[in-house]
Design a protein around this motif. Structure first.
Motif, PDB file in Angstrom:
ATOM      1  N   PRO A   1      65.235  24.366  41.623  1.00 11.63           N
ATOM      2  CA  PRO A   1      64.756  23.419  42.647  1.00 11.63           C
ATOM      3  C   PRO A   1      65.662  22.200  42.786  1.00 11.63           C
ATOM      4  CG  PRO A   1      62.926  24.211  41.326  1.00 11.63           C
ATOM      5  CD  PRO A   1      64.170  24.708  40.663  1.00 11.63           C
ATOM      6  N   LEU A   2      66.111  21.653  41.666  1.00  7.41           N
ATOM      7  CA  LEU A   2      66.990  20.489  41.737  1.00  7.41           C
ATOM      8  C   LEU A   2      68.329  20.852  42.371  1.00  7.41           C
ATOM      9  CD1 LEU A   2      67.518  17.546  41.050  1.00  7.41           C
ATOM     10  CD2 LEU A   2      68.286  18.278  38.784  1.00  7.41           C
TER      11      LEU A   2
ATOM     12  N   HIS B   1      68.906  23.245  44.605  1.00  7.99           N
ATOM     13  CA  HIS B   1      68.709  23.416  46.049  1.00  7.99           C
ATOM     14  C   HIS B   1      68.486  22.068  46.737  1.00  7.99           C
ATOM     15  CE1 HIS B   1      68.133  27.665  44.962  1.00  7.99           C
ATOM     16  NE2 HIS B   1      68.365  27.927  46.230  1.00  7.99           N
ATOM     17  N   ARG B   2      67.784  21.158  46.068  1.00  8.26           N
ATOM     18  CA  ARG B   2      67.553  19.844  46.669  1.00  8.26           C
ATOM     19  C   ARG B   2      68.873  19.098  46.852  1.00  8.26           C
ATOM     20  NH1 ARG B   2      63.451  15.183  44.477  1.00  8.26           N
ATOM     21  NH2 ARG B   2      61.924  16.528  45.476  1.00  8.26           N
ATOM     22  N   GLN B   3      69.752  19.155  45.848  1.00  9.51           N
ATOM     23  CA  GLN B   3      71.047  18.493  45.970  1.00  9.51           C
ATOM     24  C   GLN B   3      71.889  19.127  47.064  1.00  9.51           C
ATOM     25  OE1 GLN B   3      72.705  18.665  42.045  1.00  9.51           O
ATOM     26  NE2 GLN B   3      71.517  16.926  41.283  1.00  9.51           N
TER      27      GLN B   3
ATOM     28  N   GLU C   1      70.689  17.801  50.311  1.00 15.68           N
ATOM     29  CA  GLU C   1      71.119  16.412  50.468  1.00 15.68           C
ATOM     30  C   GLU C   1      72.572  16.336  50.904  1.00 15.68           C
ATOM     31  OE1 GLU C   1      71.326  12.267  47.837  1.00 15.68           O
ATOM     32  OE2 GLU C   1      70.830  14.187  46.889  1.00 15.68           O
TER      33      GLU C   1
ATOM     34  N   TYR D   1      64.641  16.030  52.498  1.00 16.36           N
ATOM     35  CA  TYR D   1      64.866  17.150  51.583  1.00 16.36           C
ATOM     36  C   TYR D   1      63.946  17.086  50.376  1.00 16.36           C
ATOM     37  CZ  TYR D   1      67.538  13.604  49.055  1.00 16.36           C
ATOM     38  OH  TYR D   1      67.911  12.466  48.392  1.00 16.36           O
ATOM     39  N   GLN D   2      63.434  15.864  50.049  1.00 13.76           N
ATOM     40  CA  GLN D   2      62.519  15.748  48.914  1.00 13.76           C
ATOM     41  C   GLN D   2      61.224  16.513  49.167  1.00 13.76           C
ATOM     42  OE1 GLN D   2      63.798  13.210  50.624  1.00 13.76           O
ATOM     43  NE2 GLN D   2      64.752  11.695  49.275  1.00 13.76           N
ATOM     44  N   LYS D   3      60.778  16.516  50.426  1.00 12.68           N
ATOM     45  CA  LYS D   3      59.534  17.220  50.751  1.00 12.68           C
ATOM     46  C   LYS D   3      59.750  18.724  50.898  1.00 12.68           C
ATOM     47  CE  LYS D   3      57.566  13.204  53.125  1.00 12.68           C
ATOM     48  NZ  LYS D   3      56.996  12.691  54.392  1.00 12.68           N
TER      49      LYS D   3
ATOM     50  N   VAL E   1      61.893  20.658  49.135  1.00 14.53           N
ATOM     51  CA  VAL E   1      62.046  21.303  47.821  1.00 14.53           C
ATOM     52  C   VAL E   1      61.478  20.356  46.765  1.00 14.53           C
ATOM     53  CG1 VAL E   1      63.624  22.370  46.186  1.00 14.53           C
ATOM     54  CG2 VAL E   1      64.130  22.452  48.636  1.00 14.53           C
TER      55      VAL E   1
ATOM     56  N   ILE F   1      60.266  19.115  43.115  1.00 16.27           N
ATOM     57  CA  ILE F   1      60.649  19.389  41.738  1.00 16.27           C
ATOM     58  C   ILE F   1      59.566  18.876  40.812  1.00 16.27           C
ATOM     59  CG2 ILE F   1      63.117  19.332  42.231  1.00 16.27           C
ATOM     60  CD1 ILE F   1      63.210  16.507  41.218  1.00 16.27           C
TER      61      ILE F   1
ATOM     62  N   ASP G   1      58.316  15.295  40.812  1.00 11.64           N
ATOM     63  CA  ASP G   1      57.494  14.843  41.939  1.00 11.64           C
ATOM     64  C   ASP G   1      56.024  15.205  41.776  1.00 11.64           C
ATOM     65  OD1 ASP G   1      59.844  13.977  43.069  1.00 11.64           O
ATOM     66  OD2 ASP G   1      60.170  15.852  44.172  1.00 11.64           O
TER      67      ASP G   1
END
Length: 874
Positions: A569-570, A572-574, A577, A584-586, A588, A590, A593
């Motif tokens: 997850p981290l 894919h989030r990066q 971004e 992007y926080q919503k 994916v 992690i 959150d």
């Protein structure tokens, strides 16, 4: 007139001063007095109005002679610093025309010859500015934060608030920052140096960061950086109205500066001419703001005994260049700093560092390529012009009727030919078409210049869609290596700039935000800045977005080979971004959150395939009970069983979450058994959080002992639970009843054997009594025989013998009677014992029969219950 106060004096006030010596007060004048008392003396006088403050302009307290001497020395040093960078500035000014910003009207080799400039330098500069601007100043803001020390929830929320606040200040409050940053990048790529001046603007009442061109910051060429530089001179230009405002506010001395000199130096004239501007005069004042270390007369550094040490201290001295007057002298260290460390106001952005202080820019690096390319390009264009419109010789008598303008397509003109044919009267010069060799050389020079400047486009043909990501990354790195180094230098300089802005904001900000932060307390702003560092959003390891995307693609390919060791997850989030996806926080979420939730909500999240997380303080037994019930619920199993793959995934997620709760519950029970709290558990421990070897050994020993005790407790609980379950099983109950019946049979047999043993013992007693009685009877017979023998022997003594025989006879009779009575009693006792034994046997058989009938009845009942249960399941 009141003769009595409204309130009485406190009790004992009259006796308060009894026994103490009085104070003596001597008034020297209305503004000075002396106070003397037992053991002390005090002198009080009016403060000197001329005593300077720490931030005051010290030039106001110095005489003109000292100020003129300081100005003369500093201007001489400034001129020497200008001379030390003469070659660098000469190359810079000469290369400005290669930008092609000024249209050149050429008269050589003929009027109207080609005056075009090849855009190699401008192309590289524009591309550098655009790429760097997008990298360093994205739409969300140029700032991100890094937590100082151990990461905690409070620090994490503070970092988020500082991130939002700094980006708000730079993008919304500091309106000038983005334009100044773009100008800085243009100047950086062009000259190789750019400076940002960060300070608190009293007119704006806030922090500001402005771009200062390299030609306006003069530093000794031998200096390595700004912090170690002997002098830093900022050449400033102020209008007459600006000077009046600064003098009126007390920032500068109120002296007569006259009119501006209206004279530009040679460098300023060259820069203006090369860029296409007309600049002959300048109606602004030219100021030299110099950061120097100086032993200022009247403000010398002193030791503990008050003696001057001769140590030069950092000051900012401002001089008017035209009149050589000192306008201001201010301390350049923080108040209370005993080390007198000079404050930093400038940030140096270098492009390619060189031998001295000033770095090299694109003018220095590819200026020769641009100049050669421009020269060859003009030759090619002029050759084409001459080839298309050639010149030559003609006879004097050959005349064209009308004008001599070029002939248009489809036009025929009349000519006067003196003699012969027209061909004989005209001889064109042998001009050639543009040389192919020259054109090839031109392309080679331009291509080499682009490669050197890092402005060459990556050839797509060099890569294949089937190529491994590592190969693509290697090609990108080879192409962008030089540009990546430049981006790393810019990242480092921007971090210094943001630290200066952070320092000003933290010193002058209020305790509240100008807006409501998303999380945390609004009255925590000042403390927030102390917890975090400010860093740019740019990545010093990647120069472009394409390079970043390829790097993350390589990471994703590696993650596919071993997904269990990656935080997907981290990752894919990066990736989102980097490619600029909003929110992007919503998209994916992690683990960080996830917020604490009740077990029912966790079950819903698991069924919706959303991540869940256990927290240490929760009631883990209750959570496990709710989750186990959901897993075993037939209704839920029936519905999710329609999709076996989904069911397997959900069960695996539920099991993993239950295991997480189980681990935390075991930790809690272990802490209770130990009687102490273990160090906080962190799923991603930092190096700073590692336990010392001594502490780890001690904790391990305590945990080993507690684990053994906890294991015994759990084993006992498991055994009790197993016994309770077995006691509730009908088959086990039947087996227990059969065992009870068998036990009763054994007890009955034991009782019978005991009664038989007692009967045999009584028979043996009776037999012993009979034998004893027979022995007594035989003894009596022997006695009678002895008496008879004695009677015969003592016949002569008839009287005595007769009496003796009568007594013996009586005694024998009595013994016989006693023996008979004893035998009758023994027989009666044996009969009673046999009756009792028989009665006990009958009672035991009756009880066994009754127990057997009850067991058979309960077995029938249990069998009926099992049959009914099977029917219900069917």
């Amino acid at each position: 007139m009141l003769d009595k106060a409204l309130y009485q004096n406190p009790q004992g006030l009259d006796q308060l001063g009894e026994g103490e010596e009085p104070l003596e007060i001597h008034i020297v004048d209305p503004e000075e007095l002396d106070i003397e008392g037992p053991g002390f003396a005090m002198h009080m006088e009016k403060a000197d109005q001329n005593e300077e403050g720490f931030d005051d302009n010290l030039a106001e307290y110095m005489n003109e002679g000292e100020l003129l001497k300081i100005a003369s020395e500093l201007i001489s040093d400034y001129e020497a610093d200008l001379g030390s960078r003469k070659e660098w500035i000469q190359t810079y000014t000469d290369g400005l025309e290669l930008l092609g910003l000024k249209i050149e009207e050429r008269i050589e080799p003929w009027p109207g010859a080609c005056g075009v400039f090849h855009p190699l330098l401008a192309e590289a500069l524009v591309k550098f500015q655009a790429e760097t601007m997008m990298e360093t100043f994205p739409a969300a803001g140029p700032v991100k934060t890094a937590i100082i020390g151990k990461e905690t929830p409070d620090k994490k929320e503070a970092a988020e608030r500082v991130h939002d606040d700094m980006n708000y200040e730079i993008t919304e409050v500091m309106k000038e920052y983005r334009p100044e940053h773009e100008r800085m990048l243009w100047g950086l790529g062009l000259s190789g140096n750019a400076f940002k001046k960060v300070y608190e603007d009293p007119d704006l009442d806030r922090q500001t960061s402005v771009y200062v061109p390299a030609e306006d910051v003069v530093v000794p060429y031998g200096a390595s950086d700004l912090e170690s530089a002997e002098r830093i001179t900022h050449v400033m230009r102020k209008t007459e109205n600006e000077m009046k405002r600064l003098i009126h506010s007390g920032f500068y001395r109120d002296i007569d500066l006259g009119e501006p000199s209206n004279v530009l130096d040679e460098v300023e004239k060259k820069i203006a001419e090369k860029l296409g501007f007309r600049a002959e005069t300048d109606n602004r004042y030219k100021l030299l703001e110099m950061q120097v270390e100086w032993d200022l007369p009247g403000f010398e550094h002193v030791d503990d005994e008050g003696e001057p040490t001769g140590l030069a201290l950092p000051y900012i001295i401002t001089i008017d260049k035209g009149t050589a007057n000192v306008l201001g002298i201010r301390r350049n260290w923080k108040k209370g700093n005993k080390l007198y460390k000079k404050r930093k106001h400038f940030v140096h952005y270098p492009y390619i560092p060189g031998f001295g202080f000033y770095a090299f820019g694109l003018i220095h690096l590819i200026g020769a390529f641009a100049k050669s390319g421009t020269s060859i390009l003009r030759q090619l264009v002029d050759a084409g012009t001459l080839s298309n419109l050639p010149g030559g010789f003609k006879t004097r008598g050959l005349r064209t009727k009308g004008d001599d303008t070029p002939i248009a397509p489809g036009e025929f003109r009349d000519v006067d030919v003196p003699s012969g044919s027209m061909r004989d009267n005209i001889m064109p010069l042998p001009y050639k078409e543009p040389s192919q060799v020259l054109f090839t050389l031109f392309n080679s020079i331009i291509e080499e210049g682009r490669k050197f400047a890092g402005a060459a486009d990556l050839q797509v043909s060099d890569m294949s869609a089937a190529s491994p990501v590592g190969t693509t990354l290697a090609i990108l790195e080879r192409t962008l290596k030089a540009m990546s180094a430049v981006q790393a230098r810019i990242h480092y300089a921007m971090r210094q700039e943001f630290e200066l802005l952070k320092e000003i904001i933290a010193e002058n900000c209020t305790d509240e935000y100008d807006y409501d932060p998303d999380s945390g307390n609004r009255r925590a702003k000042r403390q927030d800045y102390e917890m975090v560092n400010i860093i740019p959003v740019s990545d010093p390891n990647a120069a472009t977005m394409a390079q970043k995307v390829v790097q993350y693609q390589a990471a994703l390919q590696l993650a596919q080979t071993a997904p269990q060791i990656y935080d997907l997850p981290l990752l894919h989030r990066q990736m989102l971004e980097v490619i600029g996806i909003k929110n992007y926080q919503k998209l994916v979420p992690i683990e960080d959150d996830i917020k604490p939730r009740d077990p029912v909500s966790e079950n819903q999240d698991i069924l919706r395939n959303k991540p869940v997380k256990a927290f240490q303080y929760q009631d883990h037994k209750a959570h496990i009970a709710v989750h186990m019930s959901a897993m075993q619920d037939p209704h839920i199993q029936q519905i999710i069983g329609m999709n076996p793959q989904l069911a397997q995934q959900l069960m695996a997620t539920m099991s993993a979450h239950i295991t997480e709760h189980l681990g935390m519950e075991y930790r809690k029970e272990l802490e209770q058994t130990m009687g102490t709290t273990l160090p906080a558990y962190n799923e991603k421990p930092d190096e700073d959080e590692n336990m010392s070897p001594e502490m780890e050994v001690k904790v391990s020993q305590m945990a080993a002992q507690a684990a053994q005790k906890l294991l015994q407790q759990h084993q006992q609980q498991a055994q009790q639970q197993q016994n309770q379950q077995q006691a509730q099983d009908p088959l086990i109950q039947l087996q227990q009843q059969e065992l009870q019946i068998k036990q009763q049979d054994l007890q009955r047999k034991a009782q019978k054997d005991q009664s038989d043993a007692q009967l045999k013992a009584q028979q043996l007693q009776i037999e012993a009594a009979r034998v004893q009685s027979n022995e007594k009877t035989e003894g009596a017979k022997l006695a009678i025989q002895a008496a008879t023998v004695h009677q015969q022997a003592q016949h002569q003594k008839e009287v005595e013998g007769f009496k003796a025989s009568v007594d013996i006879q009586k005694h024998m009779t009595m013994l016989q009677n006693q023996a008979e009575m004893s035998r009758n009693q023994t027989h009666a006792q044996m009969m009673n014992a046999q009756i009792q034994a028989e009665t006990g046997r009958l009672q035991a058989e009756k009880q066994a029969e009754t127990a057997r009938m009850q067991a058979e009845k309960q077995s029938q009942i249990a069998q009926k219950q099992q049959n009914n249960a099977k029917k219900g399941n069917k």
